[in-house]
Design a protein around this motif. Structure first.
Motif, PDB file in Angstrom:
ATOM      1  N   LEU A  92       0.832  -1.269  -0.024  1.00  0.00           N
ATOM      2  CA  LEU A  92       0.068  -0.065   0.063  1.00  0.00           C
ATOM      3  C   LEU A  92       0.813   1.268   0.083  1.00  0.00           C
ATOM      4  CD1 LEU A  92      -2.504  -1.018   2.638  1.00  0.00           C
ATOM      5  CD2 LEU A  92      -3.012  -0.873   0.179  1.00  0.00           C
ATOM      6  N   ILE A  93       2.280   1.061   0.258  1.00  0.00           N
ATOM      7  CA  ILE A  93       3.173   2.235   0.182  1.00  0.00           C
ATOM      8  C   ILE A  93       3.675   2.507  -1.242  1.00  0.00           C
ATOM      9  CG2 ILE A  93       5.224   3.311   1.147  1.00  0.00           C
ATOM     10  CD1 ILE A  93       4.930   1.157   3.529  1.00  0.00           C
ATOM     11  N   VAL A  98       4.251  10.067   2.662  1.00  0.00           N
ATOM     12  CA  VAL A  98       4.749  10.302   3.755  1.00  0.00           C
ATOM     13  C   VAL A  98       4.053   9.556   4.715  1.00  0.00           C
ATOM     14  CG1 VAL A  98       4.980  12.184   5.671  1.00  0.00           C
ATOM     15  CG2 VAL A  98       5.220  12.804   3.186  1.00  0.00           C
ATOM     16  N   ILE A  99       4.781   8.659   5.608  1.00  0.00           N
ATOM     17  CA  ILE A  99       3.893   7.708   6.387  1.00  0.00           C
ATOM     18  C   ILE A  99       4.546   7.511   7.839  1.00  0.00           C
ATOM     19  CG2 ILE A  99       3.788   6.051   4.323  1.00  0.00           C
ATOM     20  CD1 ILE A  99       5.920   4.312   5.625  1.00  0.00           C
ATOM     21  N   PHE A 100       3.460   7.036   8.762  1.00  0.00           N
ATOM     22  CA  PHE A 100       3.818   6.739   9.985  1.00  0.00           C
ATOM     23  C   PHE A 100       3.716   5.332  10.281  1.00  0.00           C
ATOM     24  CE2 PHE A 100       2.823   6.095  14.280  1.00  0.00           C
ATOM     25  CZ  PHE A 100       3.646   7.037  15.281  1.00  0.00           C
ATOM     26  N   ILE A 101       4.757   4.841  11.098  1.00  0.00           N
ATOM     27  CA  ILE A 101       4.748   3.498  11.226  1.00  0.00           C
ATOM     28  C   ILE A 101       5.052   3.311  12.841  1.00  0.00           C
ATOM     29  CG2 ILE A 101       5.883   1.168  10.965  1.00  0.00           C
ATOM     30  CD1 ILE A 101       6.813   1.979   8.350  1.00  0.00           C
ATOM     31  N   GLY A 102       4.014   2.850  13.449  1.00  0.00           N
ATOM     32  CA  GLY A 102       3.993   2.756  14.980  1.00  0.00           C
ATOM     33  C   GLY A 102       4.574   1.594  15.341  1.00  0.00           C
ATOM     34  N   ASN A 169       0.367  10.972   4.836  1.00  0.00           N
ATOM     35  CA  ASN A 169      -0.478  10.070   4.020  1.00  0.00           C
ATOM     36  C   ASN A 169      -1.158   9.052   4.384  1.00  0.00           C
ATOM     37  OD1 ASN A 169       2.022  11.079   1.707  1.00  0.00           O
ATOM     38  ND2 ASN A 169       0.151  12.033   1.620  1.00  0.00           N
ATOM     39  N   LYS A 170      -0.380   8.203   4.972  1.00  0.00           N
ATOM     40  CA  LYS A 170      -0.606   6.998   5.566  1.00  0.00           C
ATOM     41  C   LYS A 170      -0.082   6.511   6.919  1.00  0.00           C
ATOM     42  CE  LYS A 170      -0.829   5.578   0.879  1.00  0.00           C
ATOM     43  NZ  LYS A 170      -0.224   4.911  -0.245  1.00  0.00           N
ATOM     44  N   SER A 201      -3.697  11.973   9.443  1.00  0.00           N
ATOM     45  CA  SER A 201      -3.641  11.116   8.296  1.00  0.00           C
ATOM     46  C   SER A 201      -4.768  11.070   7.387  1.00  0.00           C
ATOM     47  CB  SER A 201      -3.197   9.764   8.875  1.00  0.00           C
ATOM     48  OG  SER A 201      -2.923   8.906   7.782  1.00  0.00           O
ATOM     49  N   ASP A 202      -4.497  10.870   6.078  1.00  0.00           N
ATOM     50  CA  ASP A 202      -5.443  10.539   4.888  1.00  0.00           C
ATOM     51  C   ASP A 202      -6.009   9.097   4.963  1.00  0.00           C
ATOM     52  OD1 ASP A 202      -5.049  13.271   4.174  1.00  0.00           O
ATOM     53  OD2 ASP A 202      -3.430  12.666   2.795  1.00  0.00           O
TER      54      ASP A 202
END
Length: 255
Positions: A92-93, A98-102, A169-170, A201-202
């Motif tokens: 999906l990336i 621009v992504i956040f990963i927890g 974005n995600k 986030s979108d």
């Protein structure tokens, strides 16, 4: 009425009333009592309700309360399922996202499957940071603060302050449990961080293996209807899948 829709309505009635008679469910849904009894058997088999004489009662919290394991303990559990989920998430990336990963033992595997040239990755997790830090494809930002050693993530005032101004974005985060309408986590400070970034986030993706369904942890992260999709594995019980597909997008396809 489809069986999945009927069983979802039965579950909701049990959750709302605490106890539901077979005869009452039969009258409300317009189906035979024998059909209701079969539905109750399936709902109980999938850990959603408890059958009693004449009907069913709400599953008590202590039967599904989450006990948080350490990061090291979690790493040895459900490895193939976690990799499967991470591979779906990685697809999906897209370029220049621009992504956040927890933090999480499932989200850590995302790095192994990303196939892009340029992505900005934001995290408050030391483990995620270490996976990405030596790869020039990624513009990497680590959000600092107070370290929570159990999960290797930064939490607290400074973390919240910094993350409030970040737009992505995600989002890809894990969770400790999904039960009823709610996605939950075990620690309130981590939960607050995730709530902030989910609102900034979108698209929001929650990564949980099949063992997390029916589990209730301490703090609500989000309603299942408010996320873009829940990504899980092929072992999710059919009843859980049917129930949640009526509320949100479920992604579990073989990757």
């Amino acid at each position: 009425m489809l069986k999945s829709n009927r069983q979802r309505q039965i579950f909701n009635l049990v959750e709302e009333k605490g106890f539901l008679k077979v005869s009452e469910a039969s009258e409300l849904l317009g189906v035979a009592e024998m059909t209701i009894r079969r539905d109750l058997v399936e709902l109980e088999d999938n850990g959603l309700i408890v059958r009693v004489h004449g009907g069913a009662k709400k599953l008590q919290k202590q039967n599904s309360q989450y006990i948080e394991l350490s990061h090291i303990q979690k790493k040895s559990l459900n490895i193939e399922e976690k990799k499967h989920i991470a591979k779906i998430a990685a697809r999906l990336i897209e370029e220049e996202d621009v992504i956040f990963i927890g933090a999480g033992t499932t989200t850590e595997y995302i790095y192994d499957f990303i196939n892009v040239n340029t992505v900005k990755v934001i995290t408050n997790s030391i483990s995620i940071f270490n996976r990405f830090k030596s790869d020039s494809r990624f513009d990497l930002i680590l959000i600092g603060g107070k370290l929570r050693e159990r999960t290797g993530s930064f939490i607290g005032y400074f973390t919240r302050k910094m993350i409030q101004d970040i737009k992505v974005n995600k989002v890809f985060i894990g969770a400790n449990g999904i039960k009823g309408n709610y996605i939950t986590t075990a620690e309130e400070e981590e939960g607050v961080i995730h709530q902030i970034i989910l609102n900034n986030s979108d698209e929001n993706y929650v990564l949980v293996d099949n063992t997390k369904f029916g589990i209730e942890a301490f703090q609500v992260l989000s309603n299942v209807t408010d996320v873009t999709a829940v990504i899980t594995d092929w072992k999710i019980k059919p009843q859980y899948e049917a129930y949640y597909r009526g509320k949100c997008k479920i992604i579990k396809e073989k990757s």
